[in-house]
Each structure stands twice: as structure tokens, then as C-alpha cells.
Design a protein around this motif. Structure first.
Motif, PDB file in Angstrom:
ATOM      1  N   HIS A 105     -35.715 -10.492   9.584  1.00 59.49           N
ATOM      2  CA  HIS A 105     -35.204 -11.730   8.987  1.00 59.49           C
ATOM      3  C   HIS A 105     -35.849 -12.950   9.632  1.00 59.49           C
ATOM      4  O   HIS A 105     -36.249 -12.911  10.806  1.00 59.49           O
ATOM      5  CB  HIS A 105     -33.682 -11.832   9.154  1.00 59.49           C
ATOM      6  CG  HIS A 105     -32.934 -10.851   8.303  1.00 59.49           C
ATOM      7  ND1 HIS A 105     -32.812  -9.525   8.642  1.00 59.49           N
ATOM      8  CD2 HIS A 105     -32.269 -11.008   7.119  1.00 59.49           C
ATOM      9  CE1 HIS A 105     -32.123  -8.896   7.709  1.00 59.49           C
ATOM     10  NE2 HIS A 105     -31.776  -9.767   6.782  1.00 59.49           N
ATOM     11  N   LEU A 107     -34.584 -16.672  10.577  1.00 61.70           N
ATOM     12  CA  LEU A 107     -33.370 -17.465  10.758  1.00 61.70           C
ATOM     13  C   LEU A 107     -33.777 -18.913  10.987  1.00 61.70           C
ATOM     14  O   LEU A 107     -34.725 -19.186  11.729  1.00 61.70           O
ATOM     15  CB  LEU A 107     -32.565 -16.959  11.953  1.00 61.70           C
ATOM     16  CG  LEU A 107     -32.302 -15.446  12.013  1.00 61.70           C
ATOM     17  CD1 LEU A 107     -31.538 -15.094  13.294  1.00 61.70           C
ATOM     18  CD2 LEU A 107     -31.549 -14.972  10.783  1.00 61.70           C
ATOM     19  N   ALA A 118     -29.919 -17.245   7.226  1.00 61.04           N
ATOM     20  CA  ALA A 118     -30.672 -15.997   7.314  1.00 61.04           C
ATOM     21  C   ALA A 118     -31.396 -15.742   5.998  1.00 61.04           C
ATOM     22  O   ALA A 118     -30.817 -15.884   4.920  1.00 61.04           O
ATOM     23  CB  ALA A 118     -29.734 -14.833   7.620  1.00 61.04           C
ATOM     24  N   LEU A 119     -32.694 -15.366   6.108  1.00 65.27           N
ATOM     25  CA  LEU A 119     -33.490 -14.992   4.942  1.00 65.27           C
ATOM     26  C   LEU A 119     -34.195 -13.675   5.251  1.00 65.27           C
ATOM     27  O   LEU A 119     -34.762 -13.515   6.338  1.00 65.27           O
ATOM     28  CB  LEU A 119     -34.549 -16.046   4.615  1.00 65.27           C
ATOM     29  CG  LEU A 119     -34.098 -17.486   4.405  1.00 65.27           C
ATOM     30  CD1 LEU A 119     -34.257 -18.296   5.686  1.00 65.27           C
ATOM     31  CD2 LEU A 119     -34.905 -18.148   3.288  1.00 65.27           C
ATOM     32  N   PRO A 120     -34.192 -12.714   4.330  1.00 58.92           N
ATOM     33  CA  PRO A 120     -34.857 -11.439   4.585  1.00 58.92           C
ATOM     34  C   PRO A 120     -36.370 -11.549   4.445  1.00 58.92           C
ATOM     35  O   PRO A 120     -36.880 -12.352   3.647  1.00 58.92           O
ATOM     36  CB  PRO A 120     -34.269 -10.528   3.505  1.00 58.92           C
ATOM     37  CG  PRO A 120     -33.937 -11.457   2.381  1.00 58.92           C
ATOM     38  CD  PRO A 120     -33.518 -12.750   3.022  1.00 58.92           C
ATOM     39  N   LEU A 127     -40.783 -14.148   1.953  1.00 56.44           N
ATOM     40  CA  LEU A 127     -39.360 -14.367   2.179  1.00 56.44           C
ATOM     41  C   LEU A 127     -38.545 -14.134   0.916  1.00 56.44           C
ATOM     42  O   LEU A 127     -38.943 -14.549  -0.185  1.00 56.44           O
ATOM     43  CB  LEU A 127     -39.120 -15.796   2.677  1.00 56.44           C
ATOM     44  CG  LEU A 127     -39.665 -16.112   4.068  1.00 56.44           C
ATOM     45  CD1 LEU A 127     -39.544 -17.604   4.354  1.00 56.44           C
ATOM     46  CD2 LEU A 127     -38.939 -15.307   5.129  1.00 56.44           C
ATOM     47  N   THR A 130     -32.031 -16.585   0.470  1.00 57.32           N
ATOM     48  CA  THR A 130     -31.059 -16.691   1.561  1.00 57.32           C
ATOM     49  C   THR A 130     -29.900 -15.724   1.355  1.00 57.32           C
ATOM     50  O   THR A 130     -29.331 -15.633   0.259  1.00 57.32           O
ATOM     51  CB  THR A 130     -30.530 -18.135   1.633  1.00 57.32           C
ATOM     52  OG1 THR A 130     -31.581 -18.989   2.073  1.00 57.32           O
ATOM     53  CG2 THR A 130     -29.360 -18.258   2.583  1.00 57.32           C
ATOM     54  N   THR A 131     -29.560 -14.996   2.429  1.00 57.41           N
ATOM     55  CA  THR A 131     -28.444 -14.041   2.352  1.00 57.41           C
ATOM     56  C   THR A 131     -27.193 -14.548   3.056  1.00 57.41           C
ATOM     57  O   THR A 131     -26.103 -14.014   2.817  1.00 57.41           O
ATOM     58  CB  THR A 131     -28.849 -12.697   2.974  1.00 57.41           C
ATOM     59  OG1 THR A 131     -29.353 -12.921   4.303  1.00 57.41           O
ATOM     60  CG2 THR A 131     -29.917 -12.010   2.137  1.00 57.41           C
ATOM     61  N   ALA A 180     -28.383  -6.856  10.433  1.00 55.35           N
ATOM     62  CA  ALA A 180     -29.649  -6.793   9.716  1.00 55.35           C
ATOM     63  C   ALA A 180     -29.504  -6.091   8.371  1.00 55.35           C
ATOM     64  O   ALA A 180     -30.218  -6.424   7.408  1.00 55.35           O
ATOM     65  CB  ALA A 180     -30.697  -6.089  10.578  1.00 55.35           C
ATOM     66  N   GLY A 183     -27.758  -8.766   6.250  1.00 57.74           N
ATOM     67  CA  GLY A 183     -28.374 -10.086   6.274  1.00 57.74           C
ATOM     68  C   GLY A 183     -27.382 -11.190   6.561  1.00 57.74           C
ATOM     69  O   GLY A 183     -27.516 -12.304   6.048  1.00 57.74           O
TER      70      GLY A 183
END
Length: 350
Positions: A105, A107, A118-120, A127, A130-131, A180, A183
């Protein structure tokens, strides 16, 4: 061997972020002469507005876009010019000032909205959406700077699943656990620091036992004991990063710890200096050894070369990157060169 292949095998390059809204070129890439520390710019891109802070993971570079509609972006930097990996992704927060890459991720710390995001990261380094967004609450006693939360840095902590978020507006460091798989950022705790100190950035001791929180609203560093098992910070004391009696306005900005655990380096804007602090064996008692000029005006960021033989300062208002040779005996920086970099905000090597 062609130019692209030569770049691919070079051990170290530098990446420079800058404010495009203030005349910067965006993200610059430079070759590094590891013997002298000298930088030679090879390419740049302004594909993202105000890429004020950068993080590197292999051949993928990540940047925040420090705008009101904050975003994060990914670049392939295997070539001479950074190549965007998709469009910038909204972080659902305003004015992101910092980011880190950890556990699949990216951040971000969003100063304007006082939140962290948080973005995976996909398999190709790009990217995803956003989660999670964790919004801070609180304020501090300095009315014009602390009327609400202002998350300024987010950093993965050593020795566990923890993430630290430094909040200038609330005089605190928040601890999160990153899930994780989902996310999400799960709140774990909050460490209160001195009222009105305005913590901005922290650096961990290379042994992972202590954290050094650099304060912006007073020119000090707060030493904290870090417990990686429990995920807790315990403040132990403060040390000034400018000499007693210094009269210039002082707004500390960035801090790095030497990998041998002997020194800390802190950039101080206004005073336009780099503070050199010696650490004892315990890591708990930094001592201000000296300060040296930053080589420009308004040093916003610092980084060490991987060899720890050179230190680099990004001087925002004078628009340059200055590099210093570090004395192996004393750790004191000696300026050896610089390059123009208008509105420079960040420099990293990797």
C-alpha cells in the motif's frame, strides 16, 4: 551498451520533488556520482501538480500531489524520464504532504484535512482507488497553526505492523495497524507531545528502539522510546536544534538518522541551517554539536546517500539541491556542490 541500459545498471539515482505552482519542474531525476556526491539532472516531468514528497519502491516512484483536491501518483523510473503509471488517484484528503510505501500500500498524510489515507498498489506498481481514510480530531494552543488536526508525516515503524502518523495540529503521534488484506488503518494509540510544539516529522534509530520527533513550532527534537511489540511511543525529553541565544526565526522541517546510530541531522528553515546532533550509545541523549548553513534558503528536506558519506538538502525558496560530504570522524557536513532545482521540496536517493 545503450544509454537506457547504462542507466538501468547504475547503482544510485536521485529524485527531486518540487512545487509546479511555484515554478518547479515537477519530478526531476538525476544521476549520482557516488564518489563525490555530485548530481547531474537527466530528465523531468510535470505530469502531476505539486509533487511535494516522494517515495521509491524498486523502479516505481510515488508522489503526493499537494493540492486542495489531493492525489497520489505512480511513475515508472526505469528510464531517463519518469513515466506515469496511470492517472493520479484521489486520496480523499486535502493537501497531502507525505507518503510511505508498506505492505502493498501507499499511505499518505493529508495536512489540509488532518487525515491519513491508504491506497493499494497493483502488480505493475500503479495505484488503486483509496480503500480507507482515517480522520484525526483535536487541536493545539497555537491558534493560527493548530485550530484543527494537520497530519504531516506517515511512516511505517520498524519491528511490527505499526504505522506512525505525526500530527502538527494536535501535538501528537498516532499509531495505526495497517490491515493489508482489507486496506484499512486501524487506530491503535496516540502519544501526546509538548503543547504547542507542532510535531512535523520523525525518524527512527537504526536499532528500532527510539524515535526522534522533530517539532516545527519550537526548534526542538523530542526523543521517544519505541516499543515495537506493544506499538507505543514514550516521550523522554527534548533537545534544541539551534544554539541557545539564536535569534533568527526557526522552523524545523526534516530529520534523518545516520545508519550507524551516531548522529541525527535536522533541517531548520528561517535559520537556514542543518543541525548536527550526536547520539550516545543508548540513543536517548542527543547533544547539539554544531549547526552548518544549508547552502540555500528554506531547507525543506534532507536525505542521506545510501553510503552515508553524503547528505543532501532541498532548499525550497532559493531553488537548489546542495550536497555535503560527511566527516567520518565527526559526522559534520561540509558543502561540496549544488544544482538548481526551482521550488525544491523533497530529495531522495535510491
Amino acid at each position: 551498451m545503450g544509454a537506457e541500459a547504462v542507466r538501468a545498471v547504475r547503482a544510485v539515482r536521485a529524485f527531486i520533488g518540487s512545487f509546479t505552482s511555484a515554478g518547479g519542474q515537477g519530478v526531476l531525476v538525476a544521476d549520482v556520482d557516488e564518489a563525490t556526491g555530485a548530481l547531474t539532472v537527466t530528465g523531468a516531468t510535470d505530469a502531476v501538480a505539486d509533487p511535494s514528497y516522494l517515495a521509491l519502491a524498486g523502479t516505481v516512484l510515488y508522489a503526493v500531489s499537494e493540492t486542495e483536491d489531493g492525489a497520489a501518483a505512480a511513475f515508472d523510473v526505469s528510464g531517463a524520464v519518469p513515466r506515469p503509471l496511470g492517472a493520479p488517484v484521489a486520496v480523499r484528503g486535502a493537501g497531502p504532504t507525505h507518503l510511505t510505501v508498506t505492505s502493498g500500500h501507499v499511505l499518505t498524510a493529508n495536512y489540509g484535512s488532518g487525515s491519513v489515507t491508504a491506497l493499494p498498489v497493483a502488480a505493475d506498481g500503479s495505484l488503486g482507488a483509496t480503500t480507507d481514510v482515517a480522520r484525526h480530531q483535536g487541536s493545539g494552543p497555537v491558534a493560527d497553526r493548530q485550530s484543527g488536526p494537520h497530519a504531516h508525516q506517515i511512516l511505517a515503524a520498524p519491528g511490527g505492523p505499526w504505522v506512525t502518523a505525526v500530527d502538527l495540529g494536535t501535538d501528537s503521534v498516532r499509531i495505526y495497524r495497517l490491515d493489508a488484506a482489507a486496506g484499512t488503518l486501524r487506530p491503535h494509540g496516540e502519544t501526546a507531545l509538548g503543547a504547542g510544539t507542532g510535531p512535523r516529522h520523525l525518524a527512527f534509530h537504526p536499532a528500532g528502539t527510539h524515535a526522534y520527533v522533530l517539532n516545527e513550532l519550537v526548534p526542538t527534537v523530542t526523543v521517544c522510546r519505541w516499543d515495537a511489540t506493544e506499538g507505543t511511543l514514550e516521550p523522554l525529553g527534548e533537545t534544541r536544534v539551534v544554539p541557545d541565544g539564536a535569534t533568527a526565526p526557526s522552523y524545523p522541517s526534516a530529520i534523518v538518522a545516520a545508519p550507524d546510530g551516531r548522529h541525527l541531522y535536522a533541517a531548520v528553515r528561517g535559520d537556514d541551517s542543518i543541525a548536527v546532533l550526536a547520539l550516545d550509545a543508548s540513543g536517548e541523549n542527543p547533544t547539539l554539536v554544531t549547526t552548518v548553513p544549508s547552502g540555500g534558503h528554506w531547507p525543506r528536506d534532507l536525505t542521506l546517500a545510501p553510503t552515508a558519506r553524503h547528505l543532501y538538502a532541498a532548499n525550497e525558496r532559493s531553488g537548489d539541491i546542495t550536497w555535503f560530504a560527511l566527516s567520518p570522524e565527526t559526522g559534520i557536513p561540509h558543502p561540496t556542490g549544488s544544482i538548481p532545482a526551482p521550488a525544491a521540496s523533497c530529495v531522495l536517493l535510491g
